[in-house]
Design an enzyme around this catalytic site. Structure first.
Site, PDB file in Angstrom:
ATOM      1  N   LYS A  76     -10.162  -4.094  27.307  1.00  0.00           N
ATOM      2  CA  LYS A  76     -10.123  -2.716  27.560  1.00  0.00           C
ATOM      3  C   LYS A  76      -9.018  -2.042  27.749  1.00  0.00           C
ATOM      4  O   LYS A  76      -8.574  -1.083  27.106  1.00  0.00           O
ATOM      5  CB  LYS A  76     -11.265  -2.275  28.392  1.00  0.00           C
ATOM      6  CG  LYS A  76     -12.796  -2.900  28.118  1.00  0.00           C
ATOM      7  CD  LYS A  76     -13.718  -2.297  29.081  1.00  0.00           C
ATOM      8  CE  LYS A  76     -13.778  -3.091  30.373  1.00  0.00           C
ATOM      9  NZ  LYS A  76     -13.665  -4.572  30.746  1.00  0.00           N
ATOM     10  N   THR A  77      -8.257  -2.570  28.715  1.00  0.00           N
ATOM     11  CA  THR A  77      -6.906  -1.838  29.197  1.00  0.00           C
ATOM     12  C   THR A  77      -6.123  -2.071  27.943  1.00  0.00           C
ATOM     13  O   THR A  77      -5.167  -1.440  27.555  1.00  0.00           O
ATOM     14  CB  THR A  77      -6.587  -2.612  30.532  1.00  0.00           C
ATOM     15  OG1 THR A  77      -7.484  -2.650  31.666  1.00  0.00           O
ATOM     16  CG2 THR A  77      -5.072  -2.020  30.746  1.00  0.00           C
ATOM     17  N   ASP A 121     -10.103   3.753  34.099  1.00  0.00           N
ATOM     18  CA  ASP A 121     -10.780   2.585  33.999  1.00  0.00           C
ATOM     19  C   ASP A 121     -11.797   2.911  35.203  1.00  0.00           C
ATOM     20  O   ASP A 121     -12.015   3.712  36.095  1.00  0.00           O
ATOM     21  CB  ASP A 121      -9.808   1.625  34.620  1.00  0.00           C
ATOM     22  CG  ASP A 121     -10.116   0.255  34.300  1.00  0.00           C
ATOM     23  OD1 ASP A 121     -10.902  -0.011  33.711  1.00  0.00           O
ATOM     24  OD2 ASP A 121      -9.037  -0.613  34.598  1.00  0.00           O
ATOM     25  N   THR A 170     -17.465  -1.366  32.802  1.00  0.00           N
ATOM     26  CA  THR A 170     -17.999  -2.554  32.320  1.00  0.00           C
ATOM     27  C   THR A 170     -19.576  -2.477  32.183  1.00  0.00           C
ATOM     28  O   THR A 170     -20.354  -3.250  31.896  1.00  0.00           O
ATOM     29  CB  THR A 170     -17.993  -3.791  33.754  1.00  0.00           C
ATOM     30  OG1 THR A 170     -18.179  -2.980  34.913  1.00  0.00           O
ATOM     31  CG2 THR A 170     -16.608  -4.285  33.756  1.00  0.00           C
ATOM     32  N   ARG A 229      -8.750 -13.081  29.035  1.00  0.00           N
ATOM     33  CA  ARG A 229      -8.235 -13.211  30.061  1.00  0.00           C
ATOM     34  C   ARG A 229      -8.281 -14.668  30.784  1.00  0.00           C
ATOM     35  O   ARG A 229      -7.213 -15.247  31.291  1.00  0.00           O
ATOM     36  CB  ARG A 229      -8.640 -12.390  31.217  1.00  0.00           C
ATOM     37  CG  ARG A 229      -8.169 -12.434  32.699  1.00  0.00           C
ATOM     38  CD  ARG A 229      -8.446 -11.359  33.510  1.00  0.00           C
ATOM     39  NE  ARG A 229      -7.655 -10.106  33.385  1.00  0.00           N
ATOM     40  CZ  ARG A 229      -8.360  -9.125  33.219  1.00  0.00           C
ATOM     41  NH1 ARG A 229      -9.584  -8.697  33.427  1.00  0.00           N
ATOM     42  NH2 ARG A 229      -7.795  -8.033  32.867  1.00  0.00           N
TER      43      ARG A 229
END
Ligand SMILES: Nc1ncnc2c1ncn2[C@@H]1O[C@H](COP(=O)(O)OP(=O)(O)O)[C@@H](O)[C@H]1O
Ligand SMILES: [Mg+2]
Length: 356
Positions: A76-77, A121, A170, A229
């Site tokens: 997302k980032t 965020d 999320t 990640r």
């Protein structure tokens, strides 16, 4: 990793945890894809976002507000930065929890440049007053700044330059509908397929100047829980092992041996995940058993079992949450190499649940 020395930081400190730890934050900037072409997987999201951004560019306009939803570590980032890069716009990064008061948000909004991307965020964790200010800012590019207190307070309208809000969450379901409705484009990010994670591993290995062969990358990808990640983090641990114990080249054998040291198994389960499954199978015959009982059996907090271990076990189809308690699936028995007990009596409803 020691499960006994911390209480609530398990989720971020475990090797297969999806949220960013300090080491991740240090290397992630270097591993982030810089444009849509470099971004792996998420075909639909990429195609749709590409259209949104191209159209905005063709009109010479600011892109619509974008909402990105999905589990931690899925990109997302990264996508928010790509949106800014593709639009040739600067980006401002903040988060819901950082915005305590509406005034904090007003200060950020009023200092935006025309076309700037504001990345918010954890947008679901913003305070109520800030959220309401955001509605008007998103829709009319205007905020009311409240001056003074009590009955004498006045609202001074302030025009904002057009900007693109990129919100990340999320839990899209937690967003109030009025906020959700103000996004022109919503992208839901899915967990990645093993083949996509393999490409992530190859790409990161290249950037980190590590040699990994096809099978080595596949081995790491298969243990990464669908999450880039985690793939990047496991790659770094395997690289260390390859350098110390071998010639630095990551093969399947090296990857498997390295991740055995870190207790991440072939399916990406770690020690806690396996402890939960083992207790469920060996002590409670596969369940159903209550969450608290299960937690005591593995010597963990209830919350740790529920929030740290269970979501992935459920997603993998190894454990089910039923009204009567936690139940192991046939796949759980198979994964631990155990044989399920024969049903006590024919027609037992619990066993029928999984066709056993
Ligand atoms: N589609 C992708 N292709 C390549 N790398 C990715 C992709 N998505 C995420 N990553 C990598 O995974 C890490 C976590 O991504 P990030 O955008 O911070 O996730 P999120 O913000 O959703 O938690 C970053 O290092 C990033 O480089
Ligand atoms: Mg993020």
């Amino acid at each position: 990793m020691n499960w006994d020395d911390t209480t609530d930081s398990h989720a971020s400190e475990r090797l297969v945890g999806a949220s960013a730890d300090r080491e991740d934050q240090a290397v992630e900037a270097a591993l982030r894809p810089k444009d849509l072409g470099e971004f792996i997987g998420q075909e639909k999201v990429r195609e749709q976002l590409d259209l949104v951004l191209r159209a905005a560019r063709a009109r010479g306009a600011t892109a619509d507000h974008v909402l990105l939803s999905g589990a931690p570590g899925l990109g997302k980032t990264t996508l928010s930065m790509i949106i800014a890069a593709e639009m040739g716009a600067p980006i401002r990064i903040t988060s819901g929890p950082a915005i305590q008061h509406a005034g904090d948000l007003a200060a950020i909004l009023s200092s935006l440049q025309e076309g700037e991307v504001l990345f918010l965020d954890e947008i679901h964790r913003m305070s109520r007053p800030a959220e309401e200010m955001l509605y008007m800012a998103m829709e009319d590019f205007r905020v009311d700044v409240i001056v003074g207190k009590g009955p004498g307070a006045t609202a001074i309208p302030l025009d904002l330059p057009p900007f693109t809000l990129v919100g990340a969450t999320t839990r899209a379901g937690l967003l109030p509908p009025p906020l959700r409705d103000r996004f022109g484009f919503t992208a839901h990010m899915e967990f990645y397929e093993p083949a996509e994670l393999e490409r992530v591993v190859h790409r990161s290995a290249h950037l980190l100047d590590v040699e990994v062969d096809t099978d080595g990358a596949a081995e790491i990808a298969g243990r990464s829980r669908g999450t880039p990640r985690i793939a990047n983090r496991l790659l770094r641990r395997v690289r260390d092992y390859a350098q110390v114990k071998a010639d630095g080249v990551i093969t399947r054998e090296i990857a498997a041996a390295a991740l055995a040291v870190y207790e991440v198994d072939a399916r990406g389960l770690d020690r806690l995940d396996r402890a939960v499954l083992q207790a469920l199978l060996k002590l409670f015959g596969g369940g159903p058993v209550g969450l608290s009982t299960l937690a005591v059996a593995v010597g963990e907090e209830r919350e740790t079992v529920e929030e740290v271990a269970e979501p992935f076990l459920v997603r993998e189809g190894l454990l089910a949450r039923t009204p009567r308690g936690r139940v192991a699936t046939p796949a759980a028995w198979a994964h631990l190499g155990l044989t399920p007990p024969r049903p006590a009596s024919a027609g037992n409803g619990q066993q029928d649940l999984f066709g056993a």
